[in-house]
Design a protein around this motif. Structure first.
Motif, mmCIF file in Angstrom:
data_model
loop_
_atom_site.group_PDB
_atom_site.id
_atom_site.type_symbol
_atom_site.label_atom_id
_atom_site.label_comp_id
_atom_site.label_asym_id
_atom_site.label_seq_id
_atom_site.Cartn_x
_atom_site.Cartn_y
_atom_site.Cartn_z
ATOM 1 N N UNK A 73 0.715 -1.120 0.128
ATOM 2 C CA UNK A 73 -0.049 -0.025 0.111
ATOM 3 C C UNK A 73 0.969 1.271 0.055
ATOM 4 N N UNK A 74 0.631 2.313 -0.826
ATOM 5 C CA UNK A 74 1.411 3.397 -1.012
ATOM 6 C C UNK A 74 0.489 4.615 -0.401
ATOM 7 N N UNK A 75 1.217 5.277 0.501
ATOM 8 C CA UNK A 75 0.410 6.367 1.175
ATOM 9 C C UNK A 75 0.584 7.849 0.591
ATOM 10 N N UNK A 76 -0.175 8.419 -0.192
ATOM 11 C CA UNK A 76 -0.082 9.688 -0.750
ATOM 12 C C UNK A 76 0.130 10.659 0.310
ATOM 13 N N UNK A 77 0.903 11.814 -0.265
ATOM 14 C CA UNK A 77 0.992 13.005 0.758
ATOM 15 C C UNK A 77 0.126 14.234 0.090
ATOM 16 N N UNK A 78 -0.703 13.833 -0.757
ATOM 17 C CA UNK A 78 -1.516 14.976 -1.473
ATOM 18 C C UNK A 78 -2.157 14.424 -2.841
ATOM 19 N N UNK A 79 -2.900 15.418 -3.631
ATOM 20 C CA UNK A 79 -3.615 15.030 -4.657
ATOM 21 C C UNK A 79 -2.704 14.660 -5.842
ATOM 22 N N UNK A 80 -1.525 15.323 -5.874
ATOM 23 C CA UNK A 80 -0.270 15.172 -6.774
ATOM 24 C C UNK A 80 0.295 13.716 -6.720
ATOM 25 N N UNK A 81 0.675 13.731 -5.346
ATOM 26 C CA UNK A 81 1.282 12.323 -5.040
ATOM 27 C C UNK A 81 0.226 10.961 -5.295
ATOM 28 N N UNK A 82 -0.909 11.076 -4.902
ATOM 29 C CA UNK A 82 -1.867 9.963 -5.323
ATOM 30 C C UNK A 82 -2.062 9.641 -6.815
ATOM 31 N N UNK A 83 -1.890 10.803 -7.690
ATOM 32 C CA UNK A 83 -2.038 10.725 -8.921
ATOM 33 C C UNK A 83 -0.690 9.811 -9.677
ATOM 34 N N UNK A 84 0.474 10.235 -9.132
ATOM 35 C CA UNK A 84 1.677 9.641 -9.423
ATOM 36 C C UNK A 84 1.557 8.133 -9.227
ATOM 37 N N UNK A 85 1.054 7.767 -7.937
ATOM 38 C CA UNK A 85 0.933 6.385 -7.437
ATOM 39 C C UNK A 85 0.097 5.508 -8.431
ATOM 40 N N UNK A 86 -1.156 6.340 -8.710
ATOM 41 C CA UNK A 86 -2.099 5.506 -9.461
ATOM 42 C C UNK A 86 -1.580 5.435 -10.978
#
Ligand SMILES: O=C[C@H](O)[C@H](O)[C@H](O)COP(=O)(O)O
Length: 295
Positions: A73-86
């Protein structure tokens, strides 16, 4: 003789290539040393450098798949980070969806500037609050940066400290920052098509506050006064003073030993990275480790 426009353009492109290659090399080295496919929760920071970190994690997982049934599981630190993970096909989990007793094995992130004691300035891209939450909930916080960020003292190359604040308080926070010795703190505004203040993932504002170059703890041990007299501050003292201002959500100084001590005891990690991987202009990777951990 001044360079021609074509020469200037070629030099700029070369410099961009060097910086991007330095970020990438640092990211791959950091991931090779600190990521394994059996990890359960991994923090992913924000910015342009962490994109290479996610790329390196994806490559690692492709050649070292997790055990059957195991989810990373990867925990994002914001919107941009979540997009990169996805975009990388990895599985995100929101910080507030983590099981209450879950601790992240590691968090990777970039920085705007790092000093000799591994204190960092962060928030150049308006992300700092969630980054600090994630770093502090990780057993170890690993920073990835290119050579421009490697400075002996903070506020050498990077000009200001980003501070996330409640919109209603912006004028009073600016007044308090001036009282602390910041010459001209400014509310960060959009510079392109949209006008108005930049808003963070929390819908807060960012103030960028310049200060004189910051002292380290070792400077203070050596007798220098970092108490804020004449606007001269030691990193942690300034972080505490800014955090104490009403209306401040978080300050973009990642510093202090609290988390490191906790980490030594096998508990939570801290704001300060345990290691920083700098990609150099020569194509090497320079690793700086937190000296307090060795004590
Ligand atoms: O607000 C942004 C974050 O703190 C970034 O990690 C920091 O600005 C470094 O970003 P970059 O990797 O793009 O230099």
């Amino acid at each position: 003789m001044a360079p021609t426009a074509a020469e200037a353009k070629a030099a700029a492109a070369l410099s961009t290539d060097l910086v991007e290659s330095a970020k990438k090399k640092a990211a791959y080295a950091a991931v090779a040393d600190h990521f394994t496919s059996t990890m359960r929760f991994v923090g992913i920071g924000s910015g342009s450098t962490i994109v290479y970190g996610v790329e390196a994690i994806k490559a690692h997982l492709a050649s070292n798949p997790p055990p059957a049934g195991h989810i990373n599981w990867f925990v994002p630190t914001g919107w941009n980070s979540r997009k990169v993970i996805e975009a990388a096909g990895l599985t995100p989990i929101a910080f507030d969806s983590l099981p209450a007793d879950a601790q992240l094995e590691v968090a990777f992130d970039g920085a705007d500037e790092v000093d000799a004691e591994l204190n960092c300035i962060k928030g150049g891209g308006a992300c700092l609050f969630q980054e600090k939450l994630v770093a502090c909930r990780s057993k170890k916080f690993i920073c990835i940066a290119d050579y421009r960020k490697n400075q002996s003292r903070l506020l050498t190359n990077w000009p200001t400290i980003p501070i996330e604040i409640a919109p209603i308080a912006y004028a009073s926070v600016i007044r308090e920052l001036v009282a602390l010795g910041s010459e001209k703190p400014i509310l960060r505004e959009h510079t392109l098509s949209k006008t108005g203040p930049v808003q963070t993932d929390q819908s807060f504002y960012i103030i960028d506050a310049p200060f004189k170059t910051l002292l380290t703890a070792d400077d203070v041990k050596a007798g220098k006064d970092g108490s804020g007299k004449d606007g001269v501050w030691e990193v942690e003292a300034l972080a505490r003073a800014i955090k104490a201002i009403n209306g401040v959500l978080e300050v973009g100084l990642f510093c202090g030993l609290n988390g490191i001590q906790a980490q030594k005891a096998g508990l939570l990690g801290g704001q300060k990275p345990v290691a920083v991987y700098f990609g150099t202009a020569e194509g090497e990777v320079q690793k700086a480790e937190c000296s307090e951990l060795a004590k």
